[in-house]
Design a protein around this motif. Structure first.
Motif, PDB file in Angstrom:
ATOM      1  N   GLY A  27     -90.937  84.472  36.804  1.00 27.77           N
ATOM      2  CA  GLY A  27     -90.483  85.128  35.578  1.00 27.77           C
ATOM      3  C   GLY A  27     -90.856  84.332  34.344  1.00 27.77           C
ATOM      4  O   GLY A  27     -91.016  84.880  33.252  1.00 27.77           O
ATOM      5  N   TYR A  30     -93.969  85.596  32.690  1.00 30.17           N
ATOM      6  CA  TYR A  30     -93.750  86.696  31.751  1.00 30.17           C
ATOM      7  C   TYR A  30     -93.235  86.140  30.418  1.00 30.17           C
ATOM      8  O   TYR A  30     -93.664  86.582  29.344  1.00 30.17           O
ATOM      9  CB  TYR A  30     -92.760  87.714  32.319  1.00 30.17           C
ATOM     10  N   THR A  41     -93.360  92.696  22.548  1.00 34.52           N
ATOM     11  CA  THR A  41     -91.911  92.822  22.464  1.00 34.52           C
ATOM     12  C   THR A  41     -91.443  92.675  21.021  1.00 34.52           C
ATOM     13  O   THR A  41     -92.127  92.102  20.181  1.00 34.52           O
ATOM     14  CB  THR A  41     -91.214  91.733  23.309  1.00 34.52           C
ATOM     15  N   GLN A  45     -86.048  91.672  21.748  1.00 30.15           N
ATOM     16  CA  GLN A  45     -86.411  91.585  23.155  1.00 30.15           C
ATOM     17  C   GLN A  45     -86.846  90.177  23.540  1.00 30.15           C
ATOM     18  O   GLN A  45     -86.560  89.719  24.648  1.00 30.15           O
ATOM     19  CB  GLN A  45     -87.517  92.604  23.473  1.00 30.15           C
ATOM     20  N   ALA A  49     -85.109  88.067  26.428  1.00 26.81           N
ATOM     21  CA  ALA A  49     -85.924  87.559  27.546  1.00 26.81           C
ATOM     22  C   ALA A  49     -85.665  86.064  27.734  1.00 26.81           C
ATOM     23  O   ALA A  49     -85.521  85.584  28.867  1.00 26.81           O
ATOM     24  CB  ALA A  49     -87.407  87.819  27.282  1.00 26.81           C
ATOM     25  N   GLY A  52     -82.067  85.681  29.180  1.00 31.07           N
ATOM     26  CA  GLY A  52     -82.010  86.079  30.591  1.00 31.07           C
ATOM     27  C   GLY A  52     -82.649  85.047  31.491  1.00 31.07           C
ATOM     28  O   GLY A  52     -82.096  84.682  32.536  1.00 31.07           O
ATOM     29  N   HIS A  53     -83.800  84.549  31.090  1.00 33.45           N
ATOM     30  CA  HIS A  53     -84.509  83.556  31.893  1.00 33.45           C
ATOM     31  C   HIS A  53     -83.703  82.253  31.988  1.00 33.45           C
ATOM     32  O   HIS A  53     -83.561  81.683  33.075  1.00 33.45           O
ATOM     33  CB  HIS A  53     -85.886  83.296  31.278  1.00 33.45           C
ATOM     34  N   PRO A  95     -78.242  87.557  33.815  1.00 32.35           N
ATOM     35  CA  PRO A  95     -79.637  87.768  33.419  1.00 32.35           C
ATOM     36  C   PRO A  95     -80.037  89.243  33.505  1.00 32.35           C
ATOM     37  O   PRO A  95     -80.758  89.742  32.646  1.00 32.35           O
ATOM     38  CB  PRO A  95     -80.436  86.934  34.417  1.00 32.35           C
ATOM     39  N   PHE A  99     -81.898  91.402  30.629  1.00 35.54           N
ATOM     40  CA  PHE A  99     -83.185  92.070  30.851  1.00 35.54           C
ATOM     41  C   PHE A  99     -83.070  93.588  30.749  1.00 35.54           C
ATOM     42  O   PHE A  99     -83.822  94.227  30.020  1.00 35.54           O
ATOM     43  CB  PHE A  99     -83.770  91.679  32.211  1.00 35.54           C
ATOM     44  N   SER A 102     -82.341  95.302  27.332  1.00 33.64           N
ATOM     45  CA  SER A 102     -83.363  95.184  26.288  1.00 33.64           C
ATOM     46  C   SER A 102     -84.670  95.882  26.666  1.00 33.64           C
ATOM     47  O   SER A 102     -85.640  95.823  25.913  1.00 33.64           O
ATOM     48  CB  SER A 102     -83.625  93.707  25.979  1.00 33.64           C
ATOM     49  N   MET A 103     -84.696  96.564  27.813  1.00 37.28           N
ATOM     50  CA  MET A 103     -85.922  97.234  28.259  1.00 37.28           C
ATOM     51  C   MET A 103     -86.191  98.484  27.427  1.00 37.28           C
ATOM     52  O   MET A 103     -85.263  99.155  27.001  1.00 37.28           O
ATOM     53  CB  MET A 103     -85.803  97.617  29.734  1.00 37.28           C
TER      54      MET A 103
END
Length: 139
Positions: A27, A30, A41, A45, A49, A52-53, A95, A99, A102-103
């Motif tokens: 991940g 990304y 993004t 976002q 990201a 979350g990571h 997380p 993720f 925010s998609m």
């Protein structure tokens, strides 16, 4: 050594958690695309990201640490499960909330799946409190 460092339950969950850390590593690829502007993004976002990571990695490592300690308690049943696996489940919920909320192309605000972050936070607090009390009252 007379006594195993980990119970079978903790050993199996530890194996799963170590394998899960590999997904956090991938991940990160990304995330490199996000922070270098190659993922398309929004600033919102990008922040989610990163959050979350970071939560995924830290909480998985914390879940591994908890396994060593839960085997030193006298907890049983649901309390034992909460202390042993609760942080690991929170490592999925929090997380995931960052993720999934925010998609979507051009998203500037979280959707309703942000609730997963809060559910994970509650589970994390309950799990850590259970483990802490379990360690304090262990014989």
């Amino acid at each position: 050594m007379d006594q195993a460092l980990l119970s079978d339950s903790s050993r199996v969950l530890a194996g799963i958690l170590f394998l899960s850390l590999v997904t956090v590593e991938t991940g990160g690829l990304y995330l490199v695309r996000v922070v270098t502007g190659r993922a398309g993004t929004t600033p919102f976002q990008e922040k989610f990201a990163r959050a979350g990571h970071a939560h995924a990695g830290v909480l998985l490592v914390l879940a591994l640490v908890c396994l060593v300690f839960v085997d030193q308690t006298d907890l049983t049943g649901a309390w034992e499960w909460l202390a042993r696996a609760g942080v690991a489940v929170a490592a999925l919920l929090m997380p995931g909330g960052f993720f999934f909320s925010s998609m979507g192309a051009g998203r500037e605000r979280p959707n309703r799946l942000i609730a997963l972050v809060f559910a994970g936070a509650v589970l994390l607090a309950l799990s850590l409190a259970t483990l802490g009390v379990g360690l304090l009252v262990a014989v």
